[in-house]
Design a protein around this motif. Structure first.
Motif, PDB file in Angstrom:
ATOM      1  N   ALA A 299       0.630  -1.093   0.123  1.00  0.00           N
ATOM      2  CA  ALA A 299      -0.233  -0.075   0.148  1.00  0.00           C
ATOM      3  C   ALA A 299       0.892   1.251  -0.033  1.00  0.00           C
ATOM      4  O   ALA A 299       2.125   1.148   0.402  1.00  0.00           O
ATOM      5  CB  ALA A 299      -0.793  -0.008   0.950  1.00  0.00           C
ATOM      6  N   ASP A 300       0.231   2.172  -0.635  1.00  0.00           N
ATOM      7  CA  ASP A 300       0.923   3.625  -0.424  1.00  0.00           C
ATOM      8  C   ASP A 300       0.249   4.597   0.787  1.00  0.00           C
ATOM      9  O   ASP A 300      -0.723   5.040   0.722  1.00  0.00           O
ATOM     10  CB  ASP A 300       0.648   4.310  -1.829  1.00  0.00           C
ATOM     11  CG  ASP A 300       1.397   5.787  -1.748  1.00  0.00           C
ATOM     12  OD1 ASP A 300       2.152   5.888  -1.070  1.00  0.00           O
ATOM     13  OD2 ASP A 300       1.090   6.713  -2.722  1.00  0.00           O
ATOM     14  N   ASN A 301       1.021   4.395   1.958  1.00  0.00           N
ATOM     15  CA  ASN A 301       0.716   4.930   3.017  1.00  0.00           C
ATOM     16  C   ASN A 301       0.938   6.090   3.420  1.00  0.00           C
ATOM     17  O   ASN A 301       2.468   6.034   3.532  1.00  0.00           O
ATOM     18  CB  ASN A 301       0.639   3.744   4.041  1.00  0.00           C
ATOM     19  CG  ASN A 301      -0.091   4.100   5.562  1.00  0.00           C
ATOM     20  OD1 ASN A 301      -0.056   5.411   5.808  1.00  0.00           O
ATOM     21  ND2 ASN A 301      -0.463   3.160   6.189  1.00  0.00           N
ATOM     22  N   PRO A 302       0.388   7.273   3.230  1.00  0.00           N
ATOM     23  CA  PRO A 302       0.810   8.530   3.555  1.00  0.00           C
ATOM     24  C   PRO A 302       1.801   8.743   4.916  1.00  0.00           C
ATOM     25  O   PRO A 302       2.428   9.710   5.168  1.00  0.00           O
ATOM     26  CB  PRO A 302       0.074   9.509   3.214  1.00  0.00           C
ATOM     27  CG  PRO A 302      -1.406   8.568   3.708  1.00  0.00           C
ATOM     28  CD  PRO A 302      -1.001   7.511   3.205  1.00  0.00           C
ATOM     29  N   ASP A 303       1.304   7.867   6.028  1.00  0.00           N
ATOM     30  CA  ASP A 303       1.797   8.082   7.319  1.00  0.00           C
ATOM     31  C   ASP A 303       2.800   6.970   7.594  1.00  0.00           C
ATOM     32  O   ASP A 303       3.327   7.028   8.857  1.00  0.00           O
ATOM     33  CB  ASP A 303       0.548   7.916   8.312  1.00  0.00           C
ATOM     34  CG  ASP A 303      -0.372   9.020   8.244  1.00  0.00           C
ATOM     35  OD1 ASP A 303      -0.261  10.081   7.823  1.00  0.00           O
ATOM     36  OD2 ASP A 303      -1.570   8.777   8.166  1.00  0.00           O
ATOM     37  N   ARG A 304       3.107   6.099   6.918  1.00  0.00           N
ATOM     38  CA  ARG A 304       3.979   4.967   7.226  1.00  0.00           C
ATOM     39  C   ARG A 304       4.965   4.763   6.060  1.00  0.00           C
ATOM     40  O   ARG A 304       4.613   4.818   4.826  1.00  0.00           O
ATOM     41  CB  ARG A 304       3.131   3.830   7.589  1.00  0.00           C
ATOM     42  CG  ARG A 304       2.017   3.863   8.649  1.00  0.00           C
ATOM     43  CD  ARG A 304       2.888   3.866  10.072  1.00  0.00           C
ATOM     44  NE  ARG A 304       1.748   4.090  10.965  1.00  0.00           N
ATOM     45  CZ  ARG A 304       1.260   5.122  11.495  1.00  0.00           C
ATOM     46  NH1 ARG A 304       1.921   6.410  11.162  1.00  0.00           N
ATOM     47  NH2 ARG A 304       0.621   5.236  12.327  1.00  0.00           N
ATOM     48  N   SER A 305       6.110   4.069   6.207  1.00  0.00           N
ATOM     49  CA  SER A 305       6.862   3.694   5.174  1.00  0.00           C
ATOM     50  C   SER A 305       6.638   2.234   4.851  1.00  0.00           C
ATOM     51  O   SER A 305       6.616   1.352   5.763  1.00  0.00           O
ATOM     52  CB  SER A 305       8.208   4.037   5.880  1.00  0.00           C
ATOM     53  OG  SER A 305       9.302   3.233   4.704  1.00  0.00           O
ATOM     54  N   THR A 306       6.110   2.055   3.742  1.00  0.00           N
ATOM     55  CA  THR A 306       5.764   0.645   3.306  1.00  0.00           C
ATOM     56  C   THR A 306       6.696   0.197   2.133  1.00  0.00           C
ATOM     57  O   THR A 306       7.664   0.850   1.729  1.00  0.00           O
ATOM     58  CB  THR A 306       4.205   0.546   2.835  1.00  0.00           C
ATOM     59  OG1 THR A 306       4.055   1.550   1.861  1.00  0.00           O
ATOM     60  CG2 THR A 306       3.325   0.837   3.960  1.00  0.00           C
ATOM     61  N   ASN A 307       6.240  -0.904   1.494  1.00  0.00           N
ATOM     62  CA  ASN A 307       7.058  -1.335   0.414  1.00  0.00           C
ATOM     63  C   ASN A 307       8.542  -1.840   0.529  1.00  0.00           C
ATOM     64  O   ASN A 307       9.408  -1.367  -0.374  1.00  0.00           O
ATOM     65  CB  ASN A 307       7.177  -0.347  -0.580  1.00  0.00           C
ATOM     66  CG  ASN A 307       5.788  -0.290  -1.381  1.00  0.00           C
ATOM     67  OD1 ASN A 307       5.278  -1.231  -2.288  1.00  0.00           O
ATOM     68  ND2 ASN A 307       4.827   0.461  -1.149  1.00  0.00           N
ATOM     69  N   ASN A 308       8.986  -2.210   1.834  1.00  0.00           N
ATOM     70  CA  ASN A 308      10.310  -2.563   2.326  1.00  0.00           C
ATOM     71  C   ASN A 308      10.347  -4.111   2.094  1.00  0.00           C
ATOM     72  O   ASN A 308       9.644  -4.944   2.845  1.00  0.00           O
ATOM     73  CB  ASN A 308      10.763  -2.242   3.485  1.00  0.00           C
ATOM     74  CG  ASN A 308      10.510  -0.779   3.829  1.00  0.00           C
ATOM     75  OD1 ASN A 308      11.497   0.066   3.371  1.00  0.00           O
ATOM     76  ND2 ASN A 308       9.485  -0.077   4.421  1.00  0.00           N
ATOM     77  N   PRO A 309      10.871  -4.519   1.019  1.00  0.00           N
ATOM     78  CA  PRO A 309      10.884  -6.071   0.666  1.00  0.00           C
ATOM     79  C   PRO A 309      11.507  -6.969   1.832  1.00  0.00           C
ATOM     80  O   PRO A 309      12.539  -6.723   2.518  1.00  0.00           O
ATOM     81  CB  PRO A 309      11.683  -6.258  -0.648  1.00  0.00           C
ATOM     82  CG  PRO A 309      11.540  -4.800  -1.110  1.00  0.00           C
ATOM     83  CD  PRO A 309      11.712  -3.863  -0.144  1.00  0.00           C
TER      84      PRO A 309
END
Length: 743
Positions: free
Chosen positions: A555-565
């Motif tokens: 997800a593209d979360n504005p409050d969190r850092s995602t997409n970390n494999p």
């Protein structure tokens, strides 16, 4: 993407003093935090407290307007350590997690926090997941409160009491310089009601001010010699301060009754059930007024001895209703009464179960036995017992696969419904289906593949983990030998790191991986040159707790850092053999990868990352878009799967290897085919797993896929007519040939 959005409901958090707040218990607790001037909130999701984290996330804009910092913590230990901000500074902080399992994870930080004490109010909100609806081992938070001397609140499960408990908790914490634990039971978390709101408060002292004016007091740090003095301080200063505050502010409640020669002492969280039980016995009215005096312990630790003695003095008998075991409070009250020379007989676990959830029926039966022994005349004047007794008919017969019936008391002569005359042998073919994976779950094919791999390579030791994937231990898969804790799947197999003909296998989810598994599991495996196989199930969310985003979410979360494999993190700690599968529904490929990992000559940990999006979250995301497109007249296609009853042989191996709730059996409709055939229900989401399993296991060609086209184009209609014509021609030709051969 959490399973439920509170975006609309959280707007109530803005209401001011004197306005009526309506909603769920979780929302009320959030409002209470804001009314109390909380400075920061953190936590880790888990039933029944997940929704509190979801509410806080959805209300983050409101929190920021008030200067309140909110974090979704990496684990309960992280959340507990966050309360360190209240040690040196007069900042109110709150953290939350799931009862005993979360407290176990947080225990190191909590013990240090309780030892040194706090300056600002520190509130730990635990969702007490106890009883038959629980998903964890049956233990109580009470034990930890006693061990570390953290005051424990257990408020009555109504919104006014819970809101007051939050406010009292902060004040009690500051008055005694001790962290306070607020226990919210499942029913309290989800009860609906109303209360009169107060104004939200900005933190009196902000986190930014703390950073600008750092403070330091070595007497609050747990190191010798200060640590030796903390125990003395707890007993000589903090405990008396807590007792004074609780008594002066009447945190516990006393309700009078006309039968004042007996009484009931109860944990606040049991209040609603106790009142209902008394109503069933004719000893309370519909407004909750009890004829038996009640002492409600909204603070269950510490016990206020003076209040207990005053309540019991002059009564012939008192019943304590304490849910769960051990009977901490009962032992405490016996000591209190005997030391004070009070002769009142104290009953508890002698008439109530030692263990198990105290439902209304359980408490009613215990109350009845208590009254029978101590005041039998109370049971002789009310009609409610006779009415209620009608419900105590013989228990429903256990349903079997050979006789499916629905007993109805009003029609006792009704005959059971026979499902199928040949279905009695079905139990040997189709296993029972306990709680399991959702329809279309991407984890199901992983365990189908593992089952097939073991058919080739033999049975292996499998260590499981907490999460949805733990359902693999149940039918139809029956995989796994142990589960030790969230993210501890790989650690659970650490002892099996010995030379042997077979390699151990362990499972963990992406939520468990980031919670604890990266260091405790993967890092430990690399360090100790573990030669087993670790399967990481990556479904893009912390799915078991409601679908919250985590580090590896897409997800593209504005409050969190995602997409970390996950694979980068795994390689980063030194794993060399890593395989990433980006479609778990390809059962043949998953099976081949597992077999490769179990047979390769390469030494060291072998990590398989099996990725596919959680189907529940996918449906939450896709369905609104699909429905919108249909309404707008756009061409959209929905895949559906089915089973051709003419081709299905009734072997049902597909069900044994899948277990999907949408895959069931039905009568074949063919008098020459007596066994029921497989059937795909309308709940199918078109994941294709059943067909994939059938193909990988070389089962049968009975599965088919149908594309349902909404708002078809002219080309679609033309192709449909052409296909219908060709199929019709072939069907007529086959019928003619059959008729010719019959002659």
């Amino acid at each position: 993407m959490a399973e439920r959005s509170f975006k609309k409901e959280v707007q109530q958090l803005r209401i001011g003093a004197g306005e009526e707040f309506r909603g769920e218990g979780i929302l009320a607790v959030t409002k209470a935090l804001l009314q109390s001037g909380v400075g920061y909130v953190a936590g880790y999701q888990g039933s029944p407290i997940s929704h509190l984290m979801d509410v806080l996330a959805d209300a983050n804009d409101i929190l920021q307007e008030l200067g309140v910092h909110f974090e979704a913590s990496a684990s309960e230990a992280t959340a507990a350590a966050t309360l360190a901000a209240s040690v040196m500074y007069p900042i109110r902080g709150a953290v939350t997690w799931k009862s005993t399992v979360g407290t176990n994870v947080a225990s190191d930080a909590l013990a240090n926090l309780a030892s040194g004490g706090v300056t600002g109010g520190a509130l730990v909100i635990v969702g007490e997941d106890y009883g038959e609806g629980s998903s964890i081992m049956q233990e109580r938070s009470h034990a930890f409160a006693m061990k570390s001397q953290i005051w424990l609140l257990d408020p009555r499960p109504n919104l006014e009491s819970m809101v007051k408990a939050v406010e009292d908790g902060f004040a009690l914490s500051e008055a005694s310089k001790t962290p306070v634990m607020l226990q919210l039971r499942i029913r309290g978390c989800h009860v609906h009601g109303r209360f009169i709101a107060k104004e939200n408060k900005r933190p009196a002292f902000s986190l930014a001010e703390a950073l600008e004016s750092p403070a330091r007091d070595t007497s609050r740090i747990v190191l010798p010699p200060a640590s030796f003095l903390h125990e003395q301080e707890k007993i000589k200063e903090r405990w008396p301060a807590a007792i004074r505050y609780i008594k002066e502010n009447q945190l516990n409640e006393h309700f009078d009754g006309d039968q004042d020669d007996i009484g009931l002492i109860l944990q606040g969280g049991l209040y609603n059930g106790v009142i209902r039980a008394l109503q069933l016995l004719g000893l309370a009215d519909n407004f909750g007024n009890s004829r038996i005096p009640l002492y409600v312990m909204n603070v269950t630790y510490p016990v206020i001895e003076d209040e207990v003695i005053d309540f019991c003095r002059g009564k012939r008998a008192v019943l304590l209703l304490e849910e769960g075991q051990p009977d901490y409070i009962e032992q405490n009250l016996h000591a209190v009464l005997r030391r004070a020379g009070v002769s009142t007989q104290l009953s508890g676990k002698d008439v109530l179960p030692m263990a198990g959830e105290y439902t209304t029926q359980v408490m009613r039966d215990g109350l009845r036995e208590f009254l029978r022994r101590n005041r039998p005349e109370s049971l002789q004047t009310h009609p409610a017992v006779a009415v209620d007794a009608q419900a105590e008919v013989q228990p429903e017969p256990q349903l079997t696969i050979t006789e499916v019936s629905r007993p109805k008391p009003a029609r006792p002569a009704e005959q059971p419904i026979t499902f199928h005359k040949h279905v009695e042998g079905l139990a040997a073919v189709v296993p029972p289906r306990p709680a399991g994976f959702c329809t279309g779950c991407p984890e199901r094919p992983i365990f189908s593949a593992l089952t097939l791999a073991q058919e080739t390579l033999g049975q292996h030791h499998i260590s499981c983990d907490i999460g949805c994937h733990l359902f693999s231990i149940l039918p139809p898969f029956n995989l796994g030998a142990t589960t030790m804790g969230y993210g501890l799947g790989a650690s659970s197999a650490a002892a099996f790191n010995v030379p042997a003909a077979k390699r151990p296998i362990s499972i963990m989810g992406d939520g468990g991986f980031w919670h604890n598994g990266l260091a405790s599991g993967i890092g430990n495996a690399v360090f100790n040159k573990y030669d087993g196989v670790i399967v990481i199930v990556d479904n893009f969310y912390a799915s078991a707790t409601g679908g919250q985003d985590i580090l590896s979410s897409r997800a593209d979360n504005p409050d969190r850092s995602t997409n970390n494999p996950i694979d980068q993190a795994v390689r980063g700690v030194g794993v060399k053999w890593v395989r990433t599968l980006d479609r778990t529904y390809d059962v043949a490929k998953v099976r081949a990868t597992i077999e490769e990992a179990l047979t390769t000559d390469i030494k060291g940990p072998k990590v398989i990352i099996a990725q596919s999006e959680c189907m529940l979250n996918k449906q939450r995301r896709v369905k609104p878009l699909f429905n919108k497109a249909v309404k707008e007249g756009k061409r959209v296609v929905k895949e559906r799967f089915g089973v051709d009853p003419d081709v299905c042989t009734g072997d049902h191996a597909c069900i044994r290897l899948s277990g999907c709730p949408s895959l069931t059996v039905k009568d074949s409709g063919d008098p020459l085919k007596e066994d029921p055939v497989a059937h795909v229900e309308s709940s199918c989401v078109g994941c294709g797993n059943c067909g994939e399993v059938a193909h990988a296991a070389v089962l049968c060609p009975s599965f088919y896929r149908a594309d349902i086209i909404h708002n078809p184009t002219g080309a679609d209609r033309f192709l449909a007519r052409m296909r219908g014509a060709v199929i019709g021609f072939l069907q007529r030709r086959r019928a003619a040939r059959l008729a010719q051969s019959a002659l």
